[in-house]
Design a protein around this motif. Structure first.
Motif, PDB file in Angstrom:
ATOM      1  N   ALA A 229      33.614  22.112 -40.979  1.00  0.00           N
ATOM      2  CA  ALA A 229      34.177  20.782 -40.780  1.00  0.00           C
ATOM      3  C   ALA A 229      34.072  20.370 -39.313  1.00  0.00           C
ATOM      4  CB  ALA A 229      35.632  20.756 -41.226  1.00  0.00           C
ATOM      5  N   ARG A 230      33.727  19.126 -39.075  1.00  0.00           N
ATOM      6  CA  ARG A 230      33.621  18.630 -37.707  1.00  0.00           C
ATOM      7  C   ARG A 230      35.017  18.392 -37.123  1.00  0.00           C
ATOM      8  NH1 ARG A 230      28.833  14.013 -37.691  1.00  0.00           N
ATOM      9  NH2 ARG A 230      27.112  15.372 -38.343  1.00  0.00           N
ATOM     10  N   ALA A 231      35.128  18.651 -35.833  1.00  0.00           N
ATOM     11  CA  ALA A 231      36.405  18.390 -35.159  1.00  0.00           C
ATOM     12  C   ALA A 231      36.630  16.886 -35.057  1.00  0.00           C
ATOM     13  CB  ALA A 231      36.396  19.011 -33.774  1.00  0.00           C
ATOM     14  N   ALA A 232      37.901  16.480 -35.080  1.00  0.00           N
ATOM     15  CA  ALA A 232      38.231  15.061 -34.997  1.00  0.00           C
ATOM     16  C   ALA A 232      37.829  14.504 -33.641  1.00  0.00           C
ATOM     17  CB  ALA A 232      39.724  14.868 -35.222  1.00  0.00           C
ATOM     18  N   GLY A 233      37.392  13.253 -33.612  1.00  0.00           N
ATOM     19  CA  GLY A 233      37.016  12.616 -32.364  1.00  0.00           C
ATOM     20  C   GLY A 233      38.238  12.086 -31.618  1.00  0.00           C
ATOM     21  N   ILE A 234      37.988  11.606 -30.421  1.00  0.00           N
ATOM     22  CA  ILE A 234      39.069  11.024 -29.620  1.00  0.00           C
ATOM     23  C   ILE A 234      38.655   9.640 -29.157  1.00  0.00           C
ATOM     24  CG2 ILE A 234      39.890  13.287 -28.833  1.00  0.00           C
ATOM     25  CD1 ILE A 234      38.519  12.677 -26.143  1.00  0.00           C
ATOM     26  N   GLN A 235      39.626   8.821 -28.813  1.00  0.00           N
ATOM     27  CA  GLN A 235      39.352   7.487 -28.285  1.00  0.00           C
ATOM     28  C   GLN A 235      39.611   7.476 -26.778  1.00  0.00           C
ATOM     29  OE1 GLN A 235      41.825   4.836 -30.604  1.00  0.00           O
ATOM     30  NE2 GLN A 235      40.165   4.456 -32.050  1.00  0.00           N
ATOM     31  N   VAL A 236      38.750   6.764 -26.055  1.00  0.00           N
ATOM     32  CA  VAL A 236      38.927   6.642 -24.609  1.00  0.00           C
ATOM     33  C   VAL A 236      39.048   5.163 -24.263  1.00  0.00           C
ATOM     34  CG1 VAL A 236      37.731   8.783 -24.052  1.00  0.00           C
ATOM     35  CG2 VAL A 236      36.423   6.664 -24.262  1.00  0.00           C
ATOM     36  N   ALA A 240      34.560   5.194 -17.617  1.00  0.00           N
ATOM     37  CA  ALA A 240      34.879   6.226 -16.627  1.00  0.00           C
ATOM     38  C   ALA A 240      35.609   7.393 -17.281  1.00  0.00           C
ATOM     39  CB  ALA A 240      35.718   5.627 -15.507  1.00  0.00           C
ATOM     40  N   GLU A 241      36.528   7.068 -18.176  1.00  0.00           N
ATOM     41  CA  GLU A 241      37.270   8.126 -18.881  1.00  0.00           C
ATOM     42  C   GLU A 241      36.337   8.906 -19.800  1.00  0.00           C
ATOM     43  OE1 GLU A 241      41.099   8.668 -21.902  1.00  0.00           O
ATOM     44  OE2 GLU A 241      40.686   6.705 -20.986  1.00  0.00           O
ATOM     45  N   LEU A 242      35.403   8.210 -20.421  1.00  0.00           N
ATOM     46  CA  LEU A 242      34.422   8.874 -21.287  1.00  0.00           C
ATOM     47  C   LEU A 242      33.579   9.853 -20.486  1.00  0.00           C
ATOM     48  CD1 LEU A 242      32.759   9.261 -23.881  1.00  0.00           C
ATOM     49  CD2 LEU A 242      31.437   7.228 -23.244  1.00  0.00           C
ATOM     50  N   VAL A 243      33.056   9.407 -19.344  1.00  0.00           N
ATOM     51  CA  VAL A 243      32.225  10.272 -18.494  1.00  0.00           C
ATOM     52  C   VAL A 243      33.013  11.487 -18.029  1.00  0.00           C
ATOM     53  CG1 VAL A 243      30.977  10.417 -16.315  1.00  0.00           C
ATOM     54  CG2 VAL A 243      30.724   8.387 -17.765  1.00  0.00           C
ATOM     55  N   GLU A 244      34.261  11.265 -17.620  1.00  0.00           N
ATOM     56  CA  GLU A 244      35.098  12.368 -17.153  1.00  0.00           C
ATOM     57  C   GLU A 244      35.339  13.376 -18.278  1.00  0.00           C
ATOM     58  OE1 GLU A 244      37.058  14.791 -14.677  1.00  0.00           O
ATOM     59  OE2 GLU A 244      35.917  12.997 -14.138  1.00  0.00           O
ATOM     60  N   ASN A 245      35.560  12.868 -19.483  1.00  0.00           N
ATOM     61  CA  ASN A 245      35.792  13.745 -20.650  1.00  0.00           C
ATOM     62  C   ASN A 245      34.545  14.573 -20.957  1.00  0.00           C
ATOM     63  OD1 ASN A 245      35.882  14.244 -23.776  1.00  0.00           O
ATOM     64  ND2 ASN A 245      38.001  13.909 -23.128  1.00  0.00           N
ATOM     65  N   LEU A 246      33.389  13.932 -20.875  1.00  0.00           N
ATOM     66  CA  LEU A 246      32.139  14.648 -21.139  1.00  0.00           C
ATOM     67  C   LEU A 246      31.903  15.735 -20.095  1.00  0.00           C
ATOM     68  CD1 LEU A 246      29.792  11.672 -22.124  1.00  0.00           C
ATOM     69  CD2 LEU A 246      30.790  13.380 -23.641  1.00  0.00           C
ATOM     70  N   LYS A 247      32.263  15.460 -18.849  1.00  0.00           N
ATOM     71  CA  LYS A 247      32.121  16.480 -17.805  1.00  0.00           C
ATOM     72  C   LYS A 247      33.040  17.665 -18.067  1.00  0.00           C
ATOM     73  CE  LYS A 247      30.646  13.471 -13.996  1.00  0.00           C
ATOM     74  NZ  LYS A 247      31.014  12.923 -12.669  1.00  0.00           N
ATOM     75  N   GLN A 248      34.274  17.373 -18.456  1.00  0.00           N
ATOM     76  CA  GLN A 248      35.255  18.427 -18.699  1.00  0.00           C
ATOM     77  C   GLN A 248      34.824  19.330 -19.877  1.00  0.00           C
ATOM     78  OE1 GLN A 248      39.037  16.550 -19.270  1.00  0.00           O
ATOM     79  NE2 GLN A 248      39.242  15.903 -17.127  1.00  0.00           N
ATOM     80  N   ASN A 249      34.087  18.765 -20.829  1.00  0.00           N
ATOM     81  CA  ASN A 249      33.651  19.531 -21.988  1.00  0.00           C
ATOM     82  C   ASN A 249      32.244  20.123 -21.807  1.00  0.00           C
ATOM     83  OD1 ASN A 249      35.712  19.246 -24.382  1.00  0.00           O
ATOM     84  ND2 ASN A 249      35.640  17.218 -23.410  1.00  0.00           N
TER      85      ASN A 249
END
Length: 253
Positions: A229-236, A240-249
């Motif tokens: 099963a795929r993990a649930a997504g998140i909303q940003v 800028a928040e999206l880019v930061e989240n992608l960096k953290q992951n």
């Protein structure tokens, strides 16, 4: 020119597949079955070749259980001339392996005097993508795979193939085995009058013994599992928040 078209009865592509609790295979109880979508395309192409005057007869073949009669009737309603059902098993859960299917089709092709075999590139239940290639080798015929365009002229098939990054066009001499891809055509819907006519078209049944063949399974299914099963997504809230989240992951460096 005679065209032989193998078709397979599979779980309808709109149905969610369920795995048996013991992991021994897919649960087929009370599940809607239909013709393999790639095989619908090959039937349509064969019928179009007949309508264009290139082919004289279209013969559809299914190998498996008696319930495949309804799938063959669908192909007859689309425009095929006659059908052959090879009763290879009584259990709908039995999977007839590609090499066995190829051996059965080779015998039928020789008996029927086929000039061209049009197959779907693969069945959506097991995604083997092997029967057409094996059949070509057994018959010693030319082959072309993943066809998105087929033209027949002067004993030659001009086939446009879908390959990584583009298209490839090849000429193959007949007799030949051609496996078709999604973009070759749009299969027609069988009209009610044609469905009624299909009931009167010839549908022959035969057994492996009639063909002088026997199944020789070489594969064993160890276990069948549901996809992870795929993990649930998140909303940003922002880019800028999206880019930061992608960096953290670790997606972006």
């Amino acid at each position: 020119m005679k065209i032989l078209v193998p078709i397979k009865r599979v779980i309808d592509h709109n149905v969610k597949v369920r795995v048996k609790p013991d992991g021994s295979g897919v649960d087929l109880a009370n599940v809607k079955m239909s013709m393999n979508p790639f095989d619908e395309i090959s039937v349509e192409q064969a019928v179009r070749l007949k309508e264009a005057g290139v082919a004289s007869e279209v013969i559809v073949v299914s190998i498996g259980v008696k319930q495949a009669q309804e799938t063959l009737r669908t192909a007859l309603a689309m425009g095929a001339d006659r059908a052959i059902l090879v009763l290879a098993t009584e259990d709908v859960h039995d999977n007839i392996e590609p090499l066995d299917v190829a051996k059965i089709l080779r015998k039928l092709a020789e008996d029927e005097g086929a000039d061209l075999i049009l197959t779907g590139k693969q069945a959506i239940d097991n995604d083997m993508n092997a029967t057409g290639q094996m059949l070509s080798a057994l018959l010693g015929w030319s082959q072309a795979t993943f066809a998105s365009k087929v033209e027949i002229e002067n004993g030659t098939a001009r086939v446009t193939r879908e390959v990584d990054g583009g298209l490839q066009t090849v000429n193959v001499s007949l007799p030949s085995v051609i496996s078709v891809d999604l973009r070759l055509n749009e299969p027609r819907y069988a009209s009610l009058p044609n469905i009624m006519k299909a009931k009167k078209k010839p549908l022959a049944e035969m057994t492996l013994q009639d063909l002088g063949l026997a199944l020789a399974p070489r594969l064993k299914v160890i276990t069948t599992n549901e996809p992870v099963a795929r993990a649930a997504g998140i909303q940003v809230a922002s880019v800028a928040e999206l880019v930061e989240n992608l960096k953290q992951n670790g997606v972006l460096q």
